[in-house]
Design a protein around this motif. Structure first.
Motif, short mmCIF file in Angstrom:
data_model
loop_
_atom_site.label_atom_id
_atom_site.label_comp_id
_atom_site.label_asym_id
_atom_site.label_seq_id
_atom_site.Cartn_x
_atom_site.Cartn_y
_atom_site.Cartn_z
N LEU A 186 0.73 -1.40 0.14
CA LEU A 186 -0.02 0.41 -0.05
C LEU A 186 0.85 1.04 -0.04
O LEU A 186 0.57 2.65 -0.12
N THR A 187 1.29 1.52 -0.13
CA THR A 187 2.89 2.45 0.64
C THR A 187 4.55 2.02 -0.43
O THR A 187 5.33 1.61 0.52
N LEU B 219 10.15 4.81 -2.04
CA LEU B 219 11.15 4.43 -2.93
C LEU B 219 11.61 3.29 -2.75
O LEU B 219 12.10 2.35 -3.64
N GLY C 19 12.01 0.34 -1.38
CA GLY C 19 12.92 0.10 -1.08
C GLY C 19 12.08 -1.58 -1.11
O GLY C 19 13.55 -3.15 -1.18
N ASP C 20 10.80 -2.39 0.03
CA ASP C 20 10.46 -3.29 0.24
C ASP C 20 9.95 -3.80 -0.64
O ASP C 20 10.31 -5.26 -0.90
N GLU D 22 1.25 4.16 -4.36
CA GLU D 22 1.86 5.28 -4.10
C GLU D 22 0.70 6.52 -4.25
O GLU D 22 0.61 6.35 -5.66
N ASP E 227 -4.23 6.38 -4.43
CA ASP E 227 -4.43 6.33 -2.62
C ASP E 227 -4.40 4.85 -2.24
O ASP E 227 -5.53 4.07 -3.57
N GLY E 228 -3.72 3.30 -1.78
CA GLY E 228 -3.69 2.44 -1.53
C GLY E 228 -4.57 1.71 -1.19
O GLY E 228 -5.13 0.95 -1.38
N ASP F 118 3.60 0.31 5.45
CA ASP F 118 4.81 1.47 5.67
C ASP F 118 4.47 2.40 5.69
O ASP F 118 5.19 2.92 5.12
N PHE G 91 11.00 11.85 2.53
CA PHE G 91 9.81 11.34 2.80
C PHE G 91 9.00 12.59 4.08
O PHE G 91 8.20 13.16 4.10
N VAL H 73 6.65 14.70 1.26
CA VAL H 73 5.93 13.90 1.25
C VAL H 73 5.26 13.82 2.72
O VAL H 73 3.38 14.36 2.86
N ASP I 72 1.77 10.30 7.30
CA ASP I 72 0.93 10.15 6.80
C ASP I 72 -0.26 10.06 7.90
O ASP I 72 -0.53 9.02 8.79
C1 LIG Z 1 7.79 5.43 4.52
S1 LIG Z 1 7.04 5.20 2.90
C2 LIG Z 1 7.48 4.16 3.01
C3 LIG Z 1 9.33 3.58 2.46
C4 LIG Z 1 8.48 2.57 1.51
N1 LIG Z 1 8.15 1.19 2.37
C5 LIG Z 1 9.91 1.99 1.09
O1 LIG Z 1 11.01 0.89 1.31
O2 LIG Z 1 10.68 2.63 0.18
C6 LIG Z 1 5.58 5.78 3.24
C7 LIG Z 1 5.41 5.71 1.97
O3 LIG Z 1 4.24 5.79 1.24
C8 LIG Z 1 3.14 6.74 0.64
N2 LIG Z 1 1.90 6.06 1.34
C9 LIG Z 1 1.58 6.42 2.75
N3 LIG Z 1 -0.31 6.06 2.88
C10 LIG Z 1 -0.46 5.41 1.58
C11 LIG Z 1 -1.61 5.48 1.03
N4 LIG Z 1 -2.62 5.32 2.03
N5 LIG Z 1 -1.83 4.91 -0.45
C12 LIG Z 1 -0.23 5.16 -0.87
N6 LIG Z 1 1.20 5.43 -0.78
C13 LIG Z 1 0.81 5.82 0.52
C14 LIG Z 1 3.70 8.27 1.21
O4 LIG Z 1 3.57 8.86 0.05
C15 LIG Z 1 4.94 7.89 1.09
O5 LIG Z 1 5.64 8.00 -0.11
#
Ligand SMILES: C[S@@+](CC[C@H](N)C(=O)[O-])C[C@H]1O[C@@H](n2cnc3c(N)ncnc32)[C@H](O)[C@@H]1O
Length: 238
Positions: free
Chosen positions: A90-91, A94, A96-97, A112, A142-143, A159, A178, A182, A185
């Motif tokens: 859902l998130t 960049l 990574g995960d 994203e 939005d996820g 995340d 972030f 960003v 959240d």
């Molecule tokens: C902590 S970062 C995630 C890092 C990611 N896991 C990585 O490994 O790169 C949180 C990201 O999720 C996005 N985000 C948060 N809530 C969201 C949602 N409901 N739907 C889509 N994107 C979301 C934010 O815009 C942000 O870019």
């Protein structure tokens, strides 16, 4: 203030539709090696971008030497034997995960909602050639909207940038984007509750190691040096 794009030495005000909602921001993207990178706000610091092929190759090399079964994220999402769950990230951030999940052999659908981050993802994806990228699907938005149609999804991965008094500040520059671009959240607990209610059997939440739980106590926890994965099981059968 305006977003600028630098390409082949020419600077222009961004006319990319995806960046329209954030057109008031003062950001510079530069086209380097076939994709856009975001200039850092710290002078002389390397711009921020996602090198998909390089990251996937790095993981591939790593897992030739190290067992997948030792990875906390693999345990958290339920990788066992040959089973590879399909994950909705859902998130995406960049990636990574998402890229780590792909390297496990999972199929990944990622969302994203931030236009700046989504622009970096789309630009990186347009250049990616690694065979594993065929198992990846990206949506800008939005996820939460994806929670209504979870066909074939086994695991939801979440995340968010949700900080509390126990969170330690992460010094990595990826985390600054972030924080600065960003922001937090604020709706993380709401999305968590919705994912619990509508989601598939397994929901995995990534949290800073000493942070509070996003909701009720998780069924399982996999704790690393600085982060942990909280695992929730739903009683709902889809
Ligand atoms: C902590 S970062 C995630 C890092 C990611 N896991 C990585 O490994 O790169 C949180 C990201 O999720 C996005 N985000 C948060 N809530 C969201 C949602 N409901 N739907 C889509 N994107 C979301 C934010 O815009 C942000 O870019």
């Amino acid at each position: 203030m305006a977003i600028k794009l630098i390409r082949d030495g020419v600077t222009q005000v961004a006319a990319e539709p995806i960046l329209e909602p954030v057109a008031h921001l003062d950001l510079v993207f530069e086209w380097i090696d076939g994709q856009y990178w975001l200039h850092s706000d710290i002078p002389r610091e390397r711009p921020i971008g996602i090198e998909i092929d390089r990251e996937l190759r790095r993981h591939e090399e790593f897992f030739k030497r190290s067992s997948l079964q030792k990875e906390l994220l693999a345990k958290a999402i339920g990788v066992k034997g040959p089973a590879r769950p399909t994950v909705l990230d859902l998130t995406a951030g960049l990636l990574g995960d998402s890229l780590l999940l792909l390297s496990f052999g999972c199929a990944v659908r990622a969302c994203e909602r931030n236009p700046v981050v989504a622009f970096l993802i789309q630009s990186a994806l347009a250049r990616a050639q690694h065979p594993k990228i065929k198992n990846f699907e990206f949506t800008f938005g939005d996820g939460e909207t994806n929670l209504e149609s979870l066909n074939n999804i086994d695991v939801i991965y979440f995340d968010p940038m949700f900080e509390d008094a126990n969170s330690k500040t992460a010094p990595r520059k990826e985390m600054r984007i972030f924080r600065n671009v960003v922001g937090p959240d604020q709706d993380a607990q709401e999305i968590f509750r919705k994912a619990r209610k509508l989601g598939p059997k397994r929901l995995v939440v990534k949290r800073p190691r000493h942070s509070v739980d996003l909701g009720e106590e998780p069924a399982l926890q996999f704790i690393g040096k600085s982060t942990r994965y909280d695992v929730y099981f739903s009683k709902q059968i889809h």
